[in-house]
Design a protein around this motif. Sequence first.
Motif, PDB file in Angstrom:
ATOM      1  N   VAL A  19       0.901  -1.160  -0.055  1.00 49.07           N
ATOM      2  CA  VAL A  19       0.032  -0.117   0.127  1.00 49.07           C
ATOM      3  C   VAL A  19       0.979   1.209   0.105  1.00 49.07           C
ATOM      4  O   VAL A  19       2.064   1.304   0.429  1.00 49.07           O
ATOM      5  N   ALA A  20       0.452   2.448  -0.393  1.00 51.68           N
ATOM      6  CA  ALA A  20       1.153   3.397  -0.566  1.00 51.68           C
ATOM      7  C   ALA A  20       1.672   4.187   0.685  1.00 51.68           C
ATOM      8  O   ALA A  20       0.627   4.861   1.134  1.00 51.68           O
ATOM      9  N   ILE A  21       2.946   3.955   0.750  1.00 48.23           N
ATOM     10  CA  ILE A  21       3.394   4.591   2.313  1.00 48.23           C
ATOM     11  C   ILE A  21       4.691   5.131   2.454  1.00 48.23           C
ATOM     12  O   ILE A  21       5.465   4.475   1.497  1.00 48.23           O
ATOM     13  N   ASP A  22       4.690   6.374   2.777  1.00 45.89           N
ATOM     14  CA  ASP A  22       6.039   6.873   3.012  1.00 45.89           C
ATOM     15  C   ASP A  22       6.563   6.787   4.379  1.00 45.89           C
ATOM     16  O   ASP A  22       5.745   7.120   5.317  1.00 45.89           O
ATOM     17  N   ALA A  63      -4.112  -0.562   8.747  1.00 48.46           N
ATOM     18  CA  ALA A  63      -4.126   0.672   9.110  1.00 48.46           C
ATOM     19  C   ALA A  63      -4.184   1.628   7.856  1.00 48.46           C
ATOM     20  O   ALA A  63      -5.019   2.671   7.872  1.00 48.46           O
ATOM     21  N   ALA A  64      -3.246   1.676   6.883  1.00 49.48           N
ATOM     22  CA  ALA A  64      -3.215   2.353   5.893  1.00 49.48           C
ATOM     23  C   ALA A  64      -4.547   2.384   5.159  1.00 49.48           C
ATOM     24  O   ALA A  64      -5.101   3.216   4.530  1.00 49.48           O
ATOM     25  N   GLN A  65      -4.836   1.059   4.624  1.00 51.06           N
ATOM     26  CA  GLN A  65      -5.997   0.694   4.018  1.00 51.06           C
ATOM     27  C   GLN A  65      -7.294   1.293   4.700  1.00 51.06           C
ATOM     28  O   GLN A  65      -8.088   2.085   3.967  1.00 51.06           O
ATOM     29  N   ALA A  66      -7.520   1.431   5.922  1.00 49.63           N
ATOM     30  CA  ALA A  66      -8.572   2.124   6.599  1.00 49.63           C
ATOM     31  C   ALA A  66      -8.645   3.531   6.595  1.00 49.63           C
ATOM     32  O   ALA A  66      -9.792   4.144   6.152  1.00 49.63           O
TER      33      ALA A  66
END
Length: 231
Positions: free
Chosen positions: A45-48, A117-120
Amino acid sequence: MAKAPRVGEVKTRLAPPLSAEEAAALGAAFIQDIAGNILAAAEAVAIDGFVAYSPPGSEAAFAGLLPEAIRLLPPRGIGLGASLLHAADDLLAAGYRAACLVNADSPTLPTAFLVEAAQALQKPGDRVVLGPAEDGGYYLIGMKSPHRPLFEGIAWSTERVFDQTLDRAAELALETVILPRWYDVDDVESLDRLRREILGAGIPGAYGAPHTAEFLQRLTAEPGAARTLPR
C-alpha cells in the motif's frame, strides 16, 4: 516515534539486566526493524516512512540506522502528547492524506497491521485508527486530520491511554477502527517474551525483526548471557 538510541537515555527499564550500552544497542535494532517493517508494508500500500525523533539535535544518532527511503522528521516540542500531535500535524501539512504514528517498542508488529491501518485511512470519511497495546496504551494511532483532543488530557504511560483515547474519539464523533492487540517491549518480562518468540518458534504473521534477532542471538551466545538476559 523514536528516541535517539543514546547510551543511558533509552530502554532504561531494561538496564539492568542489560547494560546501558546493550539497552541502547537494542533500541537501535528496534528502530532498524520498525523502519524495515514500514518498507515491507509499503510494498502492499502507498506509504512513505519517517522517523519522528527526539530529542532535538539528535539526528546524528540515527546515522547508518535507516534506509534512504526512511526520512527524519524533526521535533518541535517536548512531551509525548505534543510530539504525537506535532508529527501528525507536520505530515498532514506536508500534503499527506493521512498519518499513522507507530511506537518504537514493537519490533515484531505484524506488517499486516500496518497495511490494514493504511487501507482504513484510504477510505472516504474521517476516522481514527488505533492499535491497542497489551499494557493499556496503543502501538499505533492513525488519522486524516490532526484532532488535538486525541492528545490532550491523556494520562500518558498508564494503562488508561487507550480507553481515554477511545473516549476522545467518541466525543469527536469519529469513526474508530481498532486493530488487533500487540505488545510493547519495555520491561524485563516483555524482553524475555520477545527473546523466546523471536529465537524460538515465533508467532504466525509476526514481523521477523532481523536486526533484533541478530542482537538477541549475539547476546545470548556471550559468556554471562544468563545474567544479561533471562532464559
